[in-house]
Write an enzyme that holds these catalytic residues in place. Structure first.
Site, PDB file in Angstrom:
ATOM      1  N   GLY A  62       0.811  -1.209   0.000  1.00  7.92           N
ATOM      2  CA  GLY A  62       0.000   0.000   0.000  1.00  7.92           C
ATOM      3  C   GLY A  62       0.849   1.267   0.000  1.00  7.92           C
ATOM      4  O   GLY A  62       0.536   2.246  -0.687  1.00  7.92           O
TER       5      GLY A  62
ATOM      6  N   ASN B 279      -7.499   3.709   9.325  1.00  4.46           N
ATOM      7  CA  ASN B 279      -6.883   2.525   9.920  1.00  4.46           C
ATOM      8  C   ASN B 279      -6.833   2.563  11.437  1.00  4.46           C
ATOM      9  O   ASN B 279      -6.701   1.537  12.082  1.00  4.46           O
ATOM     10  CB  ASN B 279      -5.470   2.338   9.360  1.00  4.46           C
ATOM     11  CG  ASN B 279      -4.657   3.600   9.425  1.00  4.46           C
ATOM     12  OD1 ASN B 279      -4.979   4.598   8.779  1.00  4.46           O
ATOM     13  ND2 ASN B 279      -3.598   3.587  10.216  1.00  4.46           N
TER      14      ASN B 279
ATOM     15  N   GLN C 220      -7.236  -0.382   4.332  1.00  8.93           N
ATOM     16  CA  GLN C 220      -7.910  -0.924   5.521  1.00  8.93           C
ATOM     17  C   GLN C 220      -9.337  -1.342   5.187  1.00  8.93           C
ATOM     18  O   GLN C 220      -9.826  -2.365   5.691  1.00  8.93           O
ATOM     19  CB  GLN C 220      -7.902   0.139   6.628  1.00  8.93           C
ATOM     20  CG  GLN C 220      -7.968  -0.395   8.021  1.00  8.93           C
ATOM     21  CD  GLN C 220      -6.903  -1.416   8.372  1.00  8.93           C
ATOM     22  OE1 GLN C 220      -7.213  -2.576   8.639  1.00  8.93           O
ATOM     23  NE2 GLN C 220      -5.643  -1.034   8.363  1.00  8.93           N
TER      24      GLN C 220
ATOM     25  N   SER D  68      -3.279  -3.390  -0.133  1.00  7.47           N
ATOM     26  CA  SER D  68      -2.145  -4.115   0.442  1.00  7.47           C
ATOM     27  C   SER D  68      -2.542  -5.561   0.711  1.00  7.47           C
ATOM     28  O   SER D  68      -3.594  -5.827   1.294  1.00  7.47           O
ATOM     29  CB  SER D  68      -1.753  -3.421   1.753  1.00  7.47           C
ATOM     30  OG  SER D  68      -0.822  -4.206   2.437  1.00  7.47           O
TER      31      SER D  68
ATOM     32  N   HIS E  97      -1.254  -7.881   2.756  1.00  3.47           N
ATOM     33  CA  HIS E  97      -1.201  -8.467   4.101  1.00  3.47           C
ATOM     34  C   HIS E  97      -2.336  -8.047   5.030  1.00  3.47           C
ATOM     35  O   HIS E  97      -2.419  -8.515   6.157  1.00  3.47           O
ATOM     36  CB  HIS E  97       0.167  -8.204   4.747  1.00  3.47           C
ATOM     37  CG  HIS E  97       0.440  -6.792   5.136  1.00  3.47           C
ATOM     38  ND1 HIS E  97       0.294  -6.345   6.429  1.00  3.47           N
ATOM     39  CD2 HIS E  97       0.848  -5.715   4.423  1.00  3.47           C
ATOM     40  CE1 HIS E  97       0.633  -5.060   6.496  1.00  3.47           C
ATOM     41  NE2 HIS E  97       0.969  -4.654   5.279  1.00  3.47           N
TER      42      HIS E  97
ATOM     43  N   THR F 271      11.577  -7.383 -11.389  1.00  2.59           N
ATOM     44  CA  THR F 271      11.000  -8.720 -11.536  1.00  2.59           C
ATOM     45  C   THR F 271       9.745  -8.816 -10.687  1.00  2.59           C
ATOM     46  O   THR F 271       9.755  -8.464  -9.504  1.00  2.59           O
ATOM     47  CB  THR F 271      12.036  -9.782 -11.091  1.00  2.59           C
ATOM     48  OG1 THR F 271      13.201  -9.591 -11.896  1.00  2.59           O
ATOM     49  CG2 THR F 271      11.505 -11.188 -11.265  1.00  2.59           C
TER      50      THR F 271
ATOM     51  N   CYS G 176       4.819   4.936  17.564  1.00  2.00           N
ATOM     52  CA  CYS G 176       5.351   5.784  18.639  1.00  2.00           C
ATOM     53  C   CYS G 176       6.754   6.216  18.220  1.00  2.00           C
ATOM     54  O   CYS G 176       7.502   5.414  17.679  1.00  2.00           O
ATOM     55  CB  CYS G 176       5.500   5.003  19.929  1.00  2.00           C
ATOM     56  SG  CYS G 176       3.990   4.259  20.485  1.00  2.00           S
TER      57      CYS G 176
HETATM   58  C1  LIG Z   1      -4.732   2.814   5.535  1.00  2.00           C
HETATM   59  C2  LIG Z   1      -3.378   2.231   5.250  1.00  2.00           C
HETATM   60  N1  LIG Z   1      -2.690   2.682   4.189  1.00  2.00           N
HETATM   61  C3  LIG Z   1      -1.482   2.190   3.876  1.00  2.00           C
HETATM   62  C4  LIG Z   1      -0.890   1.217   4.638  1.00  2.00           C
HETATM   63  C5  LIG Z   1       0.458   0.708   4.252  1.00  2.00           C
HETATM   64  O1  LIG Z   1       0.358  -0.542   3.577  1.00  2.00           O
HETATM   65  P1  LIG Z   1       1.655  -1.472   3.422  1.00  2.00           P
HETATM   66  O2  LIG Z   1       1.960  -2.019   4.781  1.00  2.00           O
HETATM   67  O3  LIG Z   1       1.237  -2.544   2.465  1.00  2.00           O
HETATM   68  O4  LIG Z   1       2.731  -0.645   2.861  1.00  2.00           O
HETATM   69  C6  LIG Z   1      -1.561   0.729   5.780  1.00  2.00           C
HETATM   70  C7  LIG Z   1      -0.923  -0.272   6.661  1.00  2.00           C
HETATM   71  O5  LIG Z   1      -0.790  -0.065   7.848  1.00  2.00           O
HETATM   72  C8  LIG Z   1      -2.853   1.243   6.076  1.00  2.00           C
HETATM   73  O6  LIG Z   1      -3.546   0.808   7.138  1.00  2.00           O
END
Ligand SMILES: Cc1ncc(COP(=O)(O)O)c(C=O)c1O
Length: 381
Positions: free
Chosen positions: A74, A153, A183, A203, A205, A241, A328
């Site tokens: 992301g 998030n 999110q 994203s 994960h 790649t 933090c």
């Molecule tokens: C709203 C939001 N944007 C972007 C990201 C970043 O994504 P990535 O961990 O795949 O770089 C996060 C991850 O914490 C997210 O919650």
């Protein structure tokens, strides 16, 4: 402590990889490990997996396959969309975003501002919803990009994306309307074209796919400069790649998620409700965004009597992993920029914890987790 005894309530940070995603990742890495850009049979095998996955992933968001470019996550997709159109740009182009975006967007926007461009960071109300009048006033004929996250998030609060896209297009049809949906897609089905989203960041994960894989969606008709230069991969948009195994893992995760979304959401929603009800009955607290639309998997709670850092450590010792919802700085407790934008009282701004549920949440978890949190807080006050 055995991993199975530890309670994970930090799915918004990352959620465990789904078994199917892991299997797809492994199988691709084993059987189709060749470079997807090569000219032999094994490369074609990898290329086929890549293109089949692209087609499926695109269909999940109502997009066309050539609107999907794979990224490292992301953060890369947000940086790419927001920063590159301002490189080698000597016009009066402007950017509008909000004060509550993820750091990937805020820092990209600050970078654009540092280069001398006008950037508007639109404020929000006490629920964390963007101030629509201020947003509207910030759009003009120079606005090149607007970036508004679908849902936050830290709080889960959802923005009126469709309405905001219409506002942008009414003032300036050429403005690109970007949305960080990282999110939101964890627990929502989104159709980008129907929502008026021109570009988006996804994203892997957060959905139960592998880390290090993501998607940059860009609507047909829009062009942005490349961020990574080199080989001619990804229709010459992104060099390097391609992480085909990651892509296959993401597609497998999405397939399982989309097939089970209704049940997953209903279960998570129910368990979160039980969790919040028990805590509300026992403590003086506020649940952020309780009366507005918010994602079902996030519960950001402000406790009147206990500091979040202290509670987070105590919960960890009692076997529950949560987070404050923001990074933090070097151990110092820095208030969240999102809560600050919501003008949360300074006296309680460091009393917020984010509990986030996910696809592994089970029936009965709400009571079980709330009882441990209750016990932990009672030990502290
Ligand atoms: C709203 C939001 N944007 C972007 C990201 C970043 O994504 P990535 O961990 O795949 O770089 C996060 C991850 O914490 C997210 O919650």
């Amino acid at each position: 402590m055995n991993k199975n005894d530890y309670i994970y309530l930090d799915h918004a940070a990352t959620t465990p990889m789904r078994e199917v995603a892991f299997e797809a990742y492994k199988k691709t890495e084993m059987d189709a490990f060749a470079n997807s850009s090569g000219g032999h049979a094994l490369s074609r095998k990898a290329k086929n997996i890549l293109e089949d996955s692209r087609e499926f992933i695109a269909s999940c968001f109502g997009a066309a396959p050539n609107e999907i470019t794979f990224t490292s996550g992301g953060t890369e997709a947000d940086n790419w969309i927001i920063k590159t159109p301002f490189i080698d740009n000597d016009s009066n182009a402007e950017l509008t975003t909000t004060q509550i975006e993820h750091e990937a967007v805020i820092a990209s926007a600050e970078n654009v501002h540092k280069k001398g461009f006008n950037v508007n960071f639109v404020s929000c109300d006490s629920d964390g919803i963007t101030n629509i009048d201020e947003f509207k006033k910030s759009i003009n004929s120079n606005t090149l990009i607007t970036s508004v996250m679908y849902a936050n998030n830290e709080t889960g609060v959802v923005q009126p994306i469709e309405e905001m896209s219409k506002i942008v297009k009414d003032v300036n049809p050429n403005t690109l309307f970007h949305s960080d949906v990282v999110q939101a897609v964890a627990t929502k089905k989104l159709n980008f074209h129907n929502l008026g989203i021109d570009s988006a960041a996804i994203s892997g994960h957060k959905i139960g796919g592998p880390k290090g894989i993501g998607v940059m969606f860009l609507k047909t008709g829009y062009k942005i400069p490349s961020f990574l230069h080199g080989g001619k991969q990804e229709l010459e948009r992104r060099a390097g790649t391609v992480n085909v195994s990651g892509v296959a893992g993401l597609a497998a995760a999405l397939k399982e998620q989309q097939n089970n979304l209704e049940e997953e959401v209903a279960l998570i929603e129910n368990e979160r409700q039980i969790f919040e009800n028990i805590l509300k009955e026992n403590f003086e607290l506020k649940i952020v965004g309780e009366n507005v639309e918010r994602l079902c998997h996030i519960s950001n709670i402000q406790f009147k009597e206990v500091n979040s850092e202290t509670l987070m450590v105590a919960l960890d010792l009692n076997g529950i992993g949560v987070s404050r919802g923001s990074a933090c700085a070097s151990g110092a407790q820095k208030p969240s920029h999102v809560l600050k934008a919501m003008k949360i009282d300074e006296k309680v701004i460091n009393n917020h914890l984010r509990f986030s549920f996910g696809w592994t949440t089970q029936n009965g978890d709400g009571i079980k987790f709330a009882e441990i949190v209750k016990k932990t807080i009672k030990e502290l006050i």
